[in-house]
Design an enzyme around this catalytic site. Structure first.
Site, short mmCIF file in Angstrom:
data_model
loop_
_atom_site.label_atom_id
_atom_site.label_comp_id
_atom_site.label_asym_id
_atom_site.label_seq_id
_atom_site.Cartn_x
_atom_site.Cartn_y
_atom_site.Cartn_z
N ASN A 47 2.84 -13.34 13.46
CA ASN A 47 2.60 -14.77 13.66
C ASN A 47 3.93 -15.37 14.08
O ASN A 47 4.76 -15.72 13.24
CB ASN A 47 2.15 -15.45 12.35
CG ASN A 47 0.66 -15.33 12.07
OD1 ASN A 47 -0.08 -14.73 12.84
ND2 ASN A 47 0.23 -15.90 10.98
N LYS A 102 -2.74 -5.71 -4.76
CA LYS A 102 -3.20 -6.93 -4.12
C LYS A 102 -2.96 -8.12 -5.01
O LYS A 102 -3.05 -8.01 -6.23
CB LYS A 102 -4.71 -6.82 -3.84
CG LYS A 102 -5.02 -5.88 -2.72
CD LYS A 102 -6.29 -6.26 -1.99
CE LYS A 102 -6.37 -7.73 -1.65
NZ LYS A 102 -5.21 -8.26 -0.93
N HIS A 113 2.63 -6.05 3.49
CA HIS A 113 2.07 -7.08 4.36
C HIS A 113 2.20 -8.43 3.65
O HIS A 113 1.52 -8.67 2.66
CB HIS A 113 0.58 -6.77 4.65
CG HIS A 113 -0.09 -7.84 5.47
ND1 HIS A 113 -1.41 -8.21 5.28
CD2 HIS A 113 0.36 -8.62 6.48
CE1 HIS A 113 -1.74 -9.15 6.14
NE2 HIS A 113 -0.68 -9.42 6.88
N HIS A 172 -2.92 -6.79 15.59
CA HIS A 172 -2.12 -6.81 14.35
C HIS A 172 -2.86 -6.21 13.17
O HIS A 172 -2.28 -6.03 12.11
CB HIS A 172 -1.70 -8.24 14.02
CG HIS A 172 -2.76 -9.05 13.32
ND1 HIS A 172 -4.06 -9.16 13.80
CD2 HIS A 172 -2.74 -9.78 12.18
CE1 HIS A 172 -4.76 -9.93 12.99
NE2 HIS A 172 -4.00 -10.33 12.00
N GLU A 205 0.83 -1.19 0.00
CA GLU A 205 0.00 0.00 0.00
C GLU A 205 0.87 1.25 0.00
O GLU A 205 1.82 1.34 0.79
CB GLU A 205 -0.90 0.01 1.25
CG GLU A 205 -2.31 0.45 0.96
CD GLU A 205 -3.25 0.25 2.13
OE1 GLU A 205 -4.20 -0.54 1.99
OE2 GLU A 205 -3.04 0.89 3.18
N SER A 256 -4.66 2.78 8.35
CA SER A 256 -3.73 1.98 9.13
C SER A 256 -3.25 2.86 10.26
O SER A 256 -3.34 4.09 10.17
CB SER A 256 -2.53 1.53 8.28
OG SER A 256 -2.95 0.74 7.20
#
Lengths: 135, 475
Positions: B324, B474, B232, B398, B203, B379
């Site tokens: 994670n 994306k 991400h 997160h 982004e 964000s």
């Protein structure tokens, strides 16, 4: 008979696959996985891969078979649309048919096959396999 | 389940059934309502049945149903008498977020946004089955698995600032490439430098609001309208296969444990077993792959910007943070000090100011915490707090967390319409597929403003800045 259907799950993808036999339901579970990536009905069976699996339970067999399809997608760019499956005891001999991912528009990915809510149900003349996959 | 309000934005479920410790939930009333609509609370309670869990389990404001552990679940275990649970880390090991700041303003970006998105789209492969431009030998892959960002630094894809501003300096030291299976290596070998699909994205953002100017300046965020870039993604097929492999090892080597679980996906390896040590080493190696992956992607983004602007454009890394992961961390002081294995699944580490593991640059503020929203929403950048350390094992949310399944999102939203709607709001989307857009519709996610605000209200994060999307890529 319906081949597979998707069920609600917030973050992952959940489906039930059906067949007259366990092998047929397993094949349709494979098709349900492919359908998360692209429209499985459009895939032509032009390429084949063979493999064999030995596991200690039917649940593990489901996970291992679907995981192998995922492996073929990521390492060989293969998308499965059909399969000839022979199951004898704890051994599966598989010949899967499909095509290269490059020939299709994709809309999703499958990251892993989980044991969550994994179910195998057998009633007379109908087998249902339920799987949740990480997408 | 008996849910009590402890204080504003903090709830607790006392142990019942097989729970060993309470479950603490950070949420507003509205977010609690969302949590009651899926099985995440039950999963949080299940998480607390695992052996060696210390003090309490935690659920973050953006928690939602996953498998085994809820996404947004945090649990800390005794290092010697506890366990490690691969599902408590997730399939996408070190799924993580990088934030780059820039010396560009929105007015510089506006006339060139499409060119930049196009260049990035050409340089960074995304989408299902995408392969990277870097072809690795197995030996080179092993080096990446063992050294992470160090490999990228050696090859010229990264710099010293990247290293200082990455969690663990981009290298989990206990990694061992020998503990990663051949299958996992085959999956990952051609994927270095790729984004993947699903909720992974790049982004281009603009700074929308600054809440704490002093901290923001230290983070490299200077003014509203400043352009930033967010990445991400995680460890791709290699991480996913590694999780699968060790879930199977847990099943085969410890069948009694498997049969005794309230949920099979909570499969764990006892801390003192060789298998647990092997999995931690494998997880660390997969994490290193993700650290290297982010740096390759950043390198490509930097070049894409330089292709369109000129060599004077700078994109330094503000921070790269994991969501994670399992980490060995110390909590408490003096006699109370103990080392725990903290599992964060869909949750982010948040060190308080003056914690020794902060980069020197961020010692007085604590390192940046990055909470990406969904496509088309904001964000946030936050900083850690002492309260997060004592109440939430130094963890914060997160992201915004899903509200709606992908299946439902596809039925409710159409990719083409969403893209057009977002363009109307001057948010430009480039995606490898239409469904990649509809599944990630803003309406499919919880309200990220609420998640960030609740973190602040509960005292587990301090809002520093709000960023809003300008261009999105994306898979």
């Amino acid at each position: 008979m319906e081949e597979f259907r998707y069920l609600p799950h917030t973050a992952d993808a959940k489906f039930q696959a059906f067949g007259k036999t366990f092998a047929q339901a397993l094949k349709n579970a494979g098709r349900a996985i492919t359908n998360l990536i692209t429209d499985v009905s459009k895939i032509k069976p032009l390429v084949s891969h063979s493999f064999a699996l030995t596991t200690k339970s039917e649940e593990n067999l489901v996970v291992d078979f679907l995981q192998e399809l995922l492996f073929l997608t990521e390492t060989k760019g293969f998308l499965m649309c059909d399969a000839d499956l022979k199951i004898e005891g704890s051994e599966l001999k598989a010949k899967v048919h499909g095509d290269s991912i490059k020939n299709y528009e994709t809309h999703g990915q499958v990251k892993g096959i989980t044991y969550h809510n994994l179910l195998i149900k057998k009633n007379s003349g109908k087998v249902m396999i339920q799987v949740v996959v990480d997408v | 389940m008996n849910i009590k309000t402890i204080e504003n934005a903090i709830y607790e479920i006392a142990p019942e059934g097989r729970m060993r410790v309470p479950l603490r939930i950070f949420a507003s009333e509205k977010l609690m309502e969302h949590m009651r609509t899926d099985k995440c609370l039950e999963q949080g309670m299940n998480m607390t049945t695992l052996p060696g869990i210390y003090s309490h389990g935690v659920m973050m404001p953006d928690a939602h149903q996953g498998y085994g552990f809820p996404i947004g679940g945090v649990a800390a275990f005794d290092i010697d008498r506890g366990c490690i649970s691969p599902g408590g880390i997730g399939y996408d090991i070190n799924c993580s977020v990088s934030l780059l700041s820039t010396n560009l303003d929105k007015k510089d970006m506006k006339p060139k946004i499409h060119s930049v998105l196009e260049r990035i789209f050409q340089r960074v492969p995304c989408g299902v089955g995408s392969e990277g431009a870097i072809k690795l030998s197995f030996d080179e892959l092993d080096e990446i698995l063992n050294t992470g960002l160090e490999w990228a630094l050696k090859k010229g894809y990264s710099d010293e600032n990247d290293k200082q501003c990455t969690e663990e300096h981009g290298c989990m030291k206990e990694a061992d490439s020998d503990k990663i299976s051949q299958k996992a290596k085959e999956r990952g070998k051609n994927q270095l430098g790729t984004l993947g699909a699903g909720n992974h994205f790049l982004e281009i953002q603009e700074v929308d609001e600054i809440f704490d100017a002093d901290t923001a300046e230290i983070f490299g965020i200077y003014h509203t309208g400043q352009i930033c870039v967010m990445i991400h993604c995680g460890s791709r097929g290699l991480g996913h296969q590694t999780c699968t492999d060790y879930l199977r090892i847990a099943d085969i080597r410890f069948p009694d444990i498997a049969h005794g679980l309230v949920d099979r996906e909570l499969a764990y390896l006892p801390s003192n077993s060789q298998e647990a040590k092997d999995y931690f080493a494998a997880m660390s190696a997969a994490a290193n792959f993700a650290f290297a992956n982010h740096r390759i992607i950043s390198w490509n983004i930097r070049h894409a910007f330089r292709d369109v602007f000129n060599d004077r454009v700078e994109l330094p890394l503000t921070y790269h943070i994991a969501h994670n992961m399992a980490k060995k961390e110390d909590f408490g002081t003096g006699h109370e000090k103990r080392r725990l294995l903290v599992h964060r699944k869909g949750a982010t580490r948040a060190l308080a100011p003056y914690h020794p593991n902060n980069p020197v640059r961020y010692m007085t503020t604590g390192h940046p915490i990055i909470i990406p929203g969904s496509m088309g929403t904001a964000s946030y950048v936050l900083a850690g707090t002492e309260k997060a350390a004592t109440q939430a094992f130094a963890s914060t949310p997160h992201g915004a967390g899903r509200l709606m399944s992908r299946h439902s999102a596809n039925r409710q939203y159409r990719g083409e319409e969403l893209k057009s709607e977002l363009e109307h709001r001057q948010i430009y989307v480039k995606s490898a597929s239409w469904r990649g857009i509809s599944e990630e519709a803003p309406g499919a996610y919880k309200n990220v403003d609420e998640v960030a605000q609740v973190s602040q209200t509960a005292g587990i994060g301090r809002m520093v800045a709000r960023l809003k999307p300008f261009g999105v890529i994306k898979g």
